[in-house]
Design an enzyme around this catalytic site. Sequence first.
Site, PDB file in Angstrom:
ATOM      1  CB  CYS A 113      -0.891  -0.036   1.244  1.00 52.46           C
ATOM      2  SG  CYS A 113      -1.961   1.392   1.406  1.00 52.46           S
ATOM      3  CB  CYS A 120      -5.261  13.322   2.754  1.00 50.33           C
ATOM      4  SG  CYS A 120      -6.582  13.135   1.531  1.00 50.33           S
ATOM      5  CB  CYS A 124     -12.496  10.949   4.935  1.00 49.62           C
ATOM      6  SG  CYS A 124     -12.415  11.042   3.139  1.00 49.62           S
ATOM      7  CB  CYS A 127      -9.420   9.125   7.199  1.00 50.18           C
ATOM      8  SG  CYS A 127      -7.741   8.997   6.572  1.00 50.18           S
ATOM      9  CB  CYS A 343      -7.923   0.659   6.117  1.00 52.75           C
ATOM     10  SG  CYS A 343      -8.707   1.615   4.861  1.00 52.75           S
TER      11      CYS A 343
HETATM   12  S1  SF4 Z   1      -9.747   8.360   3.563  1.00 51.38           S
HETATM   13 FE1  SF4 Z   1      -8.125   9.681   4.416  1.00 51.38          FE
HETATM   14  S2  SF4 Z   1      -6.415   9.542   2.971  1.00 51.38           S
HETATM   15 FE2  SF4 Z   1      -8.250   8.757   1.921  1.00 51.38          FE
HETATM   16  S3  SF4 Z   1      -9.100  10.544   0.864  1.00 51.38           S
HETATM   17 FE3  SF4 Z   1     -10.153  10.469   2.854  1.00 51.38          FE
HETATM   18  S4  SF4 Z   1      -8.906  11.790   4.185  1.00 51.38           S
HETATM   19 FE4  SF4 Z   1      -7.655  11.315   2.380  1.00 51.38          FE
END
Ligand code: SF4
Length: 363
Positions: A113, A120, A124, A127, A343
């Site tokens: 991975c 990022c 989200c 995450c 993840c």
């Molecule tokens: S899950 Fe995390 S790493 Fe993936 S796009 Fe959403 S914020 Fe970004």
Amino acid sequence: MSYIGSQFQKLDFFNLSRQSLAVFIAENYDAPRYAADNIFKWIYRKGIYDFSLMTDLSQTLREKISESFYFGQREYLKREISADGTRKYLIKLGEEEYVEAVMIKQPARMTLCVSSQIGCGMGCSFCRTATMGLKRNLTTSEIIRQVLVVIDDAKHFNDMFTNIVFMGMGEPLHNLRNVAEAVAILTDNFAFSIAPRKITVSTVGLVPAIKKFGETVNANIAISLNATTDEIRSKIMPVNKSFPLEKLLHTLREFPVNKRRKITIEYVMLSGVNDTEDDLKRLPKLLHGIQVKVNLIPYNDNADLGFATPEREYVHYWREVLVNAGLDVTIRWSKGRDISAACGQLAYNRLNMPVKGGMPAEA
Ligand code: SF4
């Protein structure tokens, strides 16, 4: 090649696909196209990183490319090994800049991975990487070097990855140009020679980039869906406000797939948030007519992000119902949780970022 003031600056070799290299040496040195083929074989097949040793190139070309290129560093700073055999690599890129890659051990295969950005910007709420914000895009070289670092270290474990997924830190389609160039190198028969069906690039659903990906990149795509209504999806994935479900699903219906290459639908199950009985009824209807396989991902309990993991039996129940509805479904249980390699857990601790998250009150 470029100049900063009077300072001559070399290029990082790993940034170029073979096609880009062929154009570069033809334009700058009037070299034949096959010279790029030869250079790629020396580097990626034989592991020779010294241009002067490439005996099937003319002496002049060897000297010229030595002056033009350097090889970015290919070492990890830290490696952690989970009780389940999963390995996480912390790779230093620049001053206070780090990225993580994970070698995930599964019964029948190993999946590498890789990350596509530092941090990022997609936000989200389930995450951990999102808590870092976006620092910057990775270059093609920085993606390729994650692969080289892991390949080199795999010798110590007598194993090798069978698949590559772009599911580490970052939103790959937010960095499409560099990711596409990296995929071109990974699938190139003169370089890594990895079958396109063994590479999967994941996205939150950036609709214009999905279309471009379908037209230009030879690899699988995975969509991080994670909800069956715009209301919930916009709360946990802000990208949904720009590209709501209908627009996203319409794009997937038009996405070029063949019988052997389905679109992967990732569904992170957040207990009580997106895994209700109503969601279970809606999901097959939403996916009707799209060639998909569904990957259920029970949420990894992340420190303080405000979500909970569903019961194991309940995840199996979801799978059963979806299979009965005619869908191809797998469950991805966490790997590497004890080293924060699972993840949604990637975020290097060095930053010591305050962790926020959970369901926002307002979408
Ligand atoms: S899950 Fe995390 S790493 Fe993936 S796009 Fe959403 S914020 Fe970004």
